[in-house]
Design an enzyme around this catalytic site. Structure first.
Site, PDB file in Angstrom:
ATOM      1  N   VAL A  16     -16.689  41.009 -82.083  1.00 57.91           N
ATOM      2  CA  VAL A  16     -15.467  41.245 -82.877  1.00 57.91           C
ATOM      3  C   VAL A  16     -14.472  40.097 -82.707  1.00 57.91           C
ATOM      4  O   VAL A  16     -13.873  39.628 -83.682  1.00 57.91           O
ATOM      5  CB  VAL A  16     -14.812  42.606 -82.511  1.00 57.91           C
ATOM      6  CG1 VAL A  16     -13.557  42.837 -83.336  1.00 57.91           C
ATOM      7  CG2 VAL A  16     -15.801  43.745 -82.716  1.00 57.91           C
ATOM      8  N   ASP A 194     -19.470  57.458 -79.917  1.00 60.46           N
ATOM      9  CA  ASP A 194     -18.687  56.556 -80.766  1.00 60.46           C
ATOM     10  C   ASP A 194     -18.040  57.334 -81.923  1.00 60.46           C
ATOM     11  O   ASP A 194     -16.834  57.232 -82.167  1.00 60.46           O
ATOM     12  CB  ASP A 194     -19.630  55.461 -81.293  1.00 60.46           C
ATOM     13  CG  ASP A 194     -18.968  54.508 -82.247  1.00 60.46           C
ATOM     14  OD1 ASP A 194     -18.248  53.616 -81.786  1.00 60.46           O
ATOM     15  OD2 ASP A 194     -19.172  54.647 -83.466  1.00 60.46           O
ATOM     16  N   LYS A 198     -13.999  58.190 -82.595  1.00 59.03           N
ATOM     17  CA  LYS A 198     -13.376  57.824 -83.874  1.00 59.03           C
ATOM     18  C   LYS A 198     -12.783  59.068 -84.554  1.00 59.03           C
ATOM     19  O   LYS A 198     -11.692  59.012 -85.138  1.00 59.03           O
ATOM     20  CB  LYS A 198     -14.412  57.161 -84.791  1.00 59.03           C
ATOM     21  CG  LYS A 198     -14.833  55.772 -84.330  1.00 59.03           C
ATOM     22  CD  LYS A 198     -16.032  55.255 -85.091  1.00 59.03           C
ATOM     23  CE  LYS A 198     -16.397  53.834 -84.691  1.00 59.03           C
ATOM     24  NZ  LYS A 198     -17.694  53.387 -85.224  1.00 59.03           N
ATOM     25  N   GLY A 296     -20.053  45.504 -87.489  1.00 55.98           N
ATOM     26  CA  GLY A 296     -20.407  44.103 -87.711  1.00 55.98           C
ATOM     27  C   GLY A 296     -19.218  43.203 -87.437  1.00 55.98           C
ATOM     28  O   GLY A 296     -18.063  43.632 -87.492  1.00 55.98           O
TER      29      GLY A 296
END
Ligand code: HSE
Length: 399
Positions: A16, A194, A198, A296
């Site tokens: 990132v 994950d 979130k 990504g």
């Protein structure tokens, strides 16, 4: 509206961090420049000027010139320390660390009030899709009924490869790792952590409620088998890892994360590969879909950049659902229809089933479809894990 110069310090130059660096090069008009990048590993080649690199956190935290910190490291405990110190030093902070944020919401909200600094984290959920900012700003009323999403790109990628190409679970996971979607510990992706973290963040901005991880039933796809995919195909459905927060009849909210059988009538049926999709359900507008790349390097880097540029006009989350409304309390007192697939014949006796609607017993596997209380499912988590029961929502909206 001001448009101040942003002097950025970045913690972490992984997937990132590098994505942010590269996306920033593509946006030369942005009034932002990177002043320092603090990393941990000393002997690692990086595609940035050595002058920018430091191994000492104080080169950012104690640097008065740096007014904006991008916290992009993996470890949640270290991330919390960095974010806390940066906010206390009067710097605005952007973070993508969903675990750190979801586990410390109460503390982080207080810190922002106390310091007057801003913490933005749209990159923490759904990468490039601006879900958090939209829940905060556009859906700033109490018409919201539900948030249902494919929030984990890696699991979605794996499920898509299994469904389309009969890929093996392990090969598909390896590909997700190679493509840079998966977390360094892939169990975080495939076992639902994950998506659960979130979901906690989305529930705060959607409903105002702060929910603790231990109060949520969550399960992932790590024990899925080809027979589950085949069954979904026979029913004309796909299996997707779903995270869902929804208002219940008694005006509370329920949250869960689990694989689900999803039919073509759903907006998220065609959300494949590493894409994320979030259905926003509301009182007056039925359903809306937000769709895009949720994982990504560049998609997530672009989300970080968007939060950084929001700092240039002093944007802060107001946490409107907490400020202007009474947030609903969380409940697990709802019944849902679930598919349990297992090998051992005694498993149904161990499940907290209220009713059984379908059962199959074959030479290779067995399954039961039945209704359970979410609270009972949460209490049965260890049994499900011990007996490697693949647990999926029969239909993600089933009650
Ligand atoms: N590992 C995460 C995913 C990255 O697969 O969605 C984005 O949070």
């Amino acid at each position: 509206m001001t448009n101040k110069q942003l002097n950025i310090g970045i913690f972490g130059f992984g997937n990132v961090g590098q994505g942010l660096y590269e996306v920033l090069q593509k946006s030369p008009s942005t009034k932002a420049s990177i002043k320092k990048v603090v990393v941990r590993q000393k002997n690692k080649a990086r595609s940035i000027s050595q002058d920018l690199v430091s191994f000492n956190p104080d080169d950012i935290l104690q640097n008065a010139e740096i007014n904006t910190v991008a916290e992009l490291i993996d470890n949640a405990d270290d991330a919390l320390k960095i974010v806390t110190q940066a906010l206390k030093a009067g710097k605005n902070v952007v973070s993508g660390n969903k675990k750190m944020i979801a586990e410390n919401l109460t503390n982080l909200l207080e810190l922002q009030v106390e310091t007057g600094s801003s913490l933005l984290y749209d990159a923490s959920a759904c990468g490039s899709i601006p879900v958090i900012r939209n829940l905060e700003e556009y859906y700033d009323n109490d018409l919201l009924k539900g948030i249902t999403g494919i929030l984990n790109g890696s699991s979605n990628y794996i499920l898509t490869q299994m469904h389309r190409h009969n890929a093996s679970y392990n090969n598909a996971l390896k590909e997700a790792q190679e493509k840079g979607f998966a977390e360094s510990d892939p169990t975080f992706d495939v076992d639902g952590y994950d998506a659960m973290y979130k979901l906690i963040i989305l529930a705060l901005h959607g409903f105002g409620t702060i929910v603790k991880p231990e109060d949520i039933f969550f399960t992932g796809i790590s024990n899925i088998q080809a027979c589950d995919i085949q069954l979904a195909r026979e029913k004309g459905k796909k299996i997707k890892l779903i995270a869902r927060a929804f208002k219940t009849e008694n005006v509370k909210i329920a949250l869960l994360v689990a694989p689900a059988f999803v039919g073509p009538e759903s907006y998220i049926y065609n959300v494949d590969e590493e894409f994320n999709g979030v259905i926003i359900e509301g009182e007056a507008y039925d359903e809306q879909l937000m769709f895009g790349k949720g994982a990504g390097s560049h998609p997530t880097g672009s989300a970080v950049l968007s939060d950084i540029t929001a700092m240039s006009y002093n944007y802060k989350y107001e946490y409107k659902k907490r400020k202007f409304f009474t947030p609903p309390t969380q409940t697990n007192d709802v019944s849902i229809k679930v598919y349990f697939r297992y090998q051992q014949a005694n498993v149904p006796d161990l499940l907290p089933l209220q009713s059984i609607e379908e059962q199959y017993s074959g030479p290779n596997y067995q399954y039961t479809v039945g209704t359970v209380k979410l609270a009972d499912l949460l209490n049965t988590k260890d049994i499900l894990r011990k007996f490697e029961v693949f647990t999926a929502l029969h239909d993600y909206k089933s009650k």
